[in-house]
Scaffold this active site. Structure first.
Site, PDB file in Angstrom:
ATOM      1  N   HIS A 150       0.849  -1.198   0.000  1.00  0.00           N
ATOM      2  CA  HIS A 150       0.000   0.000   0.000  1.00  0.00           C
ATOM      3  C   HIS A 150       0.880   1.243   0.000  1.00  0.00           C
ATOM      4  O   HIS A 150       1.851   1.325   0.752  1.00  0.00           O
ATOM      5  CB  HIS A 150      -0.900   0.006   1.237  1.00  0.00           C
ATOM      6  CG  HIS A 150      -1.667   1.290   1.398  1.00  0.00           C
ATOM      7  ND1 HIS A 150      -1.553   2.094   2.514  1.00  0.00           N
ATOM      8  CD2 HIS A 150      -2.543   1.912   0.584  1.00  0.00           C
ATOM      9  CE1 HIS A 150      -2.329   3.157   2.376  1.00  0.00           C
ATOM     10  NE2 HIS A 150      -2.946   3.062   1.217  1.00  0.00           N
ATOM     11  N   SER A 151       0.556   2.195  -0.869  1.00  0.00           N
ATOM     12  CA  SER A 151       1.262   3.478  -0.924  1.00  0.00           C
ATOM     13  C   SER A 151       2.770   3.252  -1.109  1.00  0.00           C
ATOM     14  O   SER A 151       3.177   2.558  -2.028  1.00  0.00           O
ATOM     15  CB  SER A 151       0.933   4.290   0.338  1.00  0.00           C
ATOM     16  OG  SER A 151       1.428   5.589   0.251  1.00  0.00           O
ATOM     17  N   MET A 152       3.592   3.804  -0.209  1.00  0.00           N
ATOM     18  CA  MET A 152       5.047   3.677  -0.362  1.00  0.00           C
ATOM     19  C   MET A 152       5.527   2.247  -0.169  1.00  0.00           C
ATOM     20  O   MET A 152       6.642   1.898  -0.568  1.00  0.00           O
ATOM     21  CB  MET A 152       5.757   4.605   0.629  1.00  0.00           C
ATOM     22  CG  MET A 152       5.517   6.090   0.386  1.00  0.00           C
ATOM     23  SD  MET A 152       6.108   6.666  -1.215  1.00  0.00           S
ATOM     24  CE  MET A 152       7.865   6.701  -0.932  1.00  0.00           C
ATOM     25  N   GLN A 177      -1.209  -0.765  -4.148  1.00  0.00           N
ATOM     26  CA  GLN A 177      -2.447  -0.011  -3.934  1.00  0.00           C
ATOM     27  C   GLN A 177      -2.101   1.458  -3.694  1.00  0.00           C
ATOM     28  O   GLN A 177      -1.438   1.789  -2.714  1.00  0.00           O
ATOM     29  CB  GLN A 177      -3.190  -0.565  -2.710  1.00  0.00           C
ATOM     30  CG  GLN A 177      -3.545  -2.037  -2.811  1.00  0.00           C
ATOM     31  CD  GLN A 177      -4.028  -2.608  -1.485  1.00  0.00           C
ATOM     32  OE1 GLN A 177      -3.563  -2.228  -0.413  1.00  0.00           O
ATOM     33  NE2 GLN A 177      -4.954  -3.543  -1.544  1.00  0.00           N
ATOM     34  N   THR A 179       0.043   3.436  -4.998  1.00  0.00           N
ATOM     35  CA  THR A 179       1.486   3.679  -4.889  1.00  0.00           C
ATOM     36  C   THR A 179       1.933   4.710  -5.920  1.00  0.00           C
ATOM     37  O   THR A 179       1.676   4.530  -7.115  1.00  0.00           O
ATOM     38  CB  THR A 179       2.269   2.363  -5.114  1.00  0.00           C
ATOM     39  OG1 THR A 179       1.925   1.436  -4.089  1.00  0.00           O
ATOM     40  CG2 THR A 179       3.765   2.608  -5.098  1.00  0.00           C
TER      41      THR A 179
END
Length: 911
Positions: A150-152, A177, A179
């Site tokens: 997720h993200s980073m 997700q 990212t």
């Protein structure tokens, strides 16, 4: 524009995921060397109820999946994936199941401070090795781990492949997700930008080596204002056949935009992900398949185009049409059929021979949303019945209220009939419909309104619907700065109950479609704007697909939305706002120094901002450089000088730059700079008033710029910067400078007291009145004193110094704000390490400490007579140009430009 980005988006259409049993997180013991090297990080195994109890001995038999949280993310965010996967495993009696692991990154702020990203990447590598060891003695031991980031966390997963000792075969599936793959949202330090450059260069240069890794990137759409979806699309040059990027609003069975956090728990999206995981299992190895083609076909099935059928790797080409069903031949070009409590099955056969000359396409729809086959193609011409047929249901596409299929007749020359199967339906009510049509008759073109129409004009088209499908092609809609409101007004002849209409905005060059379901009749508003601009080699047109009701009239009205255009500017360029604000303040600062040199008086910040901060001073030069960089000879000269690439040129290559955006941002920066100047001036007055009521002003003696006490202060803060955190030392000197700004006020008020007590004439009082303040305080204790010219001169110097200090304070505030993320990161991790390493602003902090320690005790009288003042007054202009050229995508460069300008100011006090 900010309001449009932050608040004016679609409502949350995601359902929450719930755990049926209490979630548990079992901490996995790491090797001592790993635990000692990464004391802040941990690895957990997710479980619930009996499943959690069974796994406490770590005798695992499932398929390992590792979840990586993002910026300030929690390892507990794995629960949505883990819980739904557990329920799905129960449905198949645990024939297959997944073990979900999660990494605790201590909720580090890695989107704001890039110094720990490399450390996180190495820790994940160690975790993968630990996870695979847990399965070592199992019958179906895995050789790789699937990763959900997720993200980073998704970026950290991609960074694994850049490690020297990492084996690419350790991961075969990566799902990210929200990212930001393309660039950091806020490039606040060079560690962050260097990390991105290393990853994206590796993925482009080593694309051939990454063929065995299948990557899916899911973006959140317009609800996610933290990471715009354009950043979540994987670099186009890498992995054409093994990478997929989609926006959640286009994902079948989800069709919902998600915000940055809800993408982790959005039930519709998590269900699609878990269904894909189970379809990826190889029955022989009981692990995720090693076949990259199958992995891509599964992801396409669940995330791009769902045919409303269960996934099959190799579906049968032909099917036997058996059963005691009645055969009915339909010769017309249009057909609808309603089913309700039908006890007999039927086959409706549409002979194609009579339609091929008149029509180019056939379109069919079915509101029964089951996963059975329903449409077939026949090849026999001799019989009234068709015993063997090609299953055309795989060509269908699932929509929120119906499943549809459109076939081009020329693509199926061997078919003689289209057959629709209507099985017995007890208690079910649904409708089917088919029609033959010419593509030209159902495709209309609508030119979009110009950007500068400001919504005052509109484009209209009227569709008298006699069929089931219309395609409205939106001409000249291809840039990210375009934004429109589309109104669809539907009217029907009769008031009978009708199926809802489905409107789909289809963007052909990227998977970012959005779908709206509307009742008929109704007035529906749709926002049309892009996440990705049209590639230069693509000539396709965006379409508005209207899945309509027959005998209804649809009016489509399109207008430019000025608010959403501004929203797009904010969405794509908000990260550059600090650069434009500081550029304005720096130009004003240069103007004040110039006025001080020419008139001996320092002008007011607000007046100087209006006079000096002009976009035509900085923008044309940058535009010329960007234009010249299109020529090879200029690029070669540029590179030979070792100059970095101009940020505007990079943004242009990403199709994220457009005319006038820089002007709008500059004017926005002027506004913010103006009000920040007002704020500091007002706050200084308020605090000074409070200070003067508490402390009686006394006469100040003029100090030397460098004293042993100040030298000790400099050395102490330099040590603080070196041994702890540079941003912490910068904050201390900032607060010290803020409090030190009262010194000119002190001089100003003290001089005023003296002047009022000196017994001069009323005329002299009036002449100096602009620089005096009225006071009711007793002046008995103030020595009788000095002469009027001397007092007047001191007052003028105090006012000039105060104006200069306000500007420097304004500049320095932005340096503090840009360095604040590393300070927050350091404070959060203080219990693990006193020294921030690496520190993005340690060296800059030491220089700034020296500069500001001297500046807070300086006055304009020392600067006025300096030989360097002419240079110091002219330098801020080229520095502002350089800041806009090289700082938009590299915010960490901004403090360097400001520091250099302030360094010249300090030198003016000595030379």
């Amino acid at each position: 524009g900010v309001r449009d980005v932050m608040f004016l988006y679609e409502e949350n259409r995601c359902s929450m995921t719930y755990m049926y049993e209490y979630p548990e997180y079992l901490k996995i013991k790491l090797p001592k060397k790993t635990a000692r090297r990464y004391p802040a990080y941990e690895l957990y195994l997710y479980g619930e109820g009996n499943y959690a109890e069974e796994n406490k001995n770590l005798l695992l038999t499932g398929i390992p999946v590792l979840f990586l949280p993002g910026n300030a993310g929690s390892y507990k965010q794995v629960r949505s994936l883990g819980s739904i996967a557990l329920r799905k495993a129960e449905d198949v009696d645990f024939k297959y199941h997944f073990n979900f692991f999660s990494v605790n990154f201590n909720e580090e702020l890695v989107a704001l401070y890039g110094g720990s990203l490399q450390r996180q990447t190495k820790f994940v590598h160690e975790c993968i090795k630990v996870i695979l060891k847990l399965y070592r003695d199992q019958e179906f031991a895995p050789s790789s781990v699937a990763i959900v980031g997720h993200s980073m966390g998704g970026l950290v997963a991609r960074a694994l492949l850049t490690l020297k000792n990492f084996k690419p075969e350790l991961i075969n599936l990566l799902i990210t997700q929200a990212t930001p793959h393309v660039a950091p949202v806020m490039p606040l330090d060079r560690y962050l930008t260097d990390f991105y450059t290393a990853i994206n260069n590796h993925w482009i240069l080593k694309a051939q080596d990454l063929r065995n890794l299948t990557t899916l990137s899911v973006a959140g759409g317009f609800r996610d204002y933290q990471v715009r979806s354009g950043l979540a699309f994987l670099p186009r040059l890498s992995q054409h056949d093994s990478a997929l990027s989609v926006v959640s609003s286009a994902v079948p069975r989800a069709w919902a935009s998600t915000d940055h956090l809800s993408i982790v728990w959005c039930k519709e999206l998590i269900l699609a992900t878990i269904r894909a995981f189970f379809d990826l299992i190889d029955e022989n190895t009981r692990q995720i398949t090693e076949d990259p083609k199958k992995r891509m076909s599964v992801l396409n099935h669940h995330f791009v185009r769902h045919p409303a059928k269960m996934f099959e790797e190799n579906p049968e080409a032909f099917t036997d049409l058996t059963g005691a069903f009645m055969w009915i031949t339909v010769k017309g070009s249009k057909w609808t059929y309603s089913v309700y409590n039908d006890s007999d099955g039927k086959y409706f056969a549409f002979p194609l021979a009579s339609h091929r000359k008149s029509y180019s396409h056939v379109y069919c729809e079915n509101s029964m949303l089951d996963t059975n086959s329903w449409i077939y193609g026949c090849m026999n011409t001799n019989s009234a019945m068709c015993l063997e047929a090609a299953d055309l249901s795989w060509r269908a596409e699932l929509l929120p209220t119906t499943k549809v299929v459109m076939l081009k007749l020329l693509d199926y020359p061997s078919l003689t009939h289209i057959v629709i199967q209507v099985p017995p339906a007890v208690g079910n009510k649904y409708t089917l419909g088919c029609e033959f049509f010419k593509e030209d008759s159902r495709t209309v073109q609508l030119p979009v309104t110009h950007l500068f129409s400001f919504g005052l004009s509109s484009s209209k088209i009227l569709l008298n619907s006699t069929g089931l499908l219309y395609n409205v092609q939106l001409q000249h809609f291809n840039q990210i700065y375009q934004a429109f409101k589309i109104y669809i007004d539907s009217h029907c002849q009769s008031l009978k109950e009708r199926k809802p209409s489905v409107y789909r905005l289809h963007i052909p060059w990227s998977y970012e479609d959005s779908i709206t379901v509307a009742k008929v009749p109704s007035l529906t508003e749709i926002s049309a704007k892009l996440h990705i601009a049209q590639p230069h080699n693509d000539s396709s047109l965006p379409e508005l697909n209207i899945y309509s009701s027959p005998d209804c009239q649809y009016e489509v009205i399109l207008k430019t939305s000025l608010l959403q255009v501004l929203g797009q500017i904010v969405r794509f360029h908000a990260g550059a706002f600090p650069v434009y604000i500081v550029s304005n303040i720096l130009l004003t600062y240069g103007g004040q120094l110039s006025t001080l040199r020419s008139t001996g008086q320092c002008s007011d910040f607000s007046l100087e901002l209006v006079r000096t901060a002009k976009p035509y001073k900085v923008e044309p030069l940058i535009s010329i450089v960007v234009y010249l960089q299109g020529f090879n000879w200029f690029r070669e000269i540029w590179e030979s000088l070792s100059l970095p690439e101009v940020d505007a040129a990079v943004l242009s290559s990403q199709d994220a730059w457009f005319p006038l955006v820089s002007l709008i941002l500059f004017l926005f920066g002027t506004g913010i700079a103006y009000w920040s100047g007002v704020f500091f001036s007002t706050s200084l007055r308020l605090f000074s008033s409070l200070w003067l009521t508490l402390i009686r002003p006394t006469e100040l003696q003029k100090d030397k710029l460098i004293t042993p006490r100040r030298l000790c202060g400099m050395i102490s803060l330099a040590l603080v910067s070196w041994t702890t955190c540079g941003a912490f030392a910068v904050l201390i000197i900032y607060l010290q400078y803020f409090l030190g700004s009262y010194k000119p006020v002190h001089v100003f008020v003290t001089s005023t007291f003296h002047f009022q007590d000196s017994g001069h004439s009323k005329e002299a009082s009036q002449n100096s009145s602009p620089h005096t303040v009225k006071t009711q305080s007793s002046v008995d204790s103030i020595p009788e004193a000095t002469e009027s010219p001397s007092n007047s001169k001191t007052l003028a110097e105090a006012v000039n110094s105060l104006k200069m200090h306000i500007t420097i304070l304004n500049l320095f505030t932005w340096i503090v704000l840009l360095n604040l993320p590393s300070l927050i990161y350091w404070l959060k991790n203080l219990r693990y390490n006193v020294r921030l390493d690496p520190d993005p602003c340690r060296s800059t902090a030491i220089i700034l400490i020296s500069i500001l320690e001297l500046l807070m005790n300086s006055s304009t009288s020392e600067v006025k007579s300096s030989k360097l003042l002419k240079i110091a007054a002219k330098v801020p202009l080229p520095l502002s140009v350089a800041m806009l050229a090289f700082g938009r995508m590299h915010l960490y460069r901004v403090p360097h430009f400001v520091t250099f300008s302030l360094l010249l100011h300090v030198l003016c006090c000595f030379v």
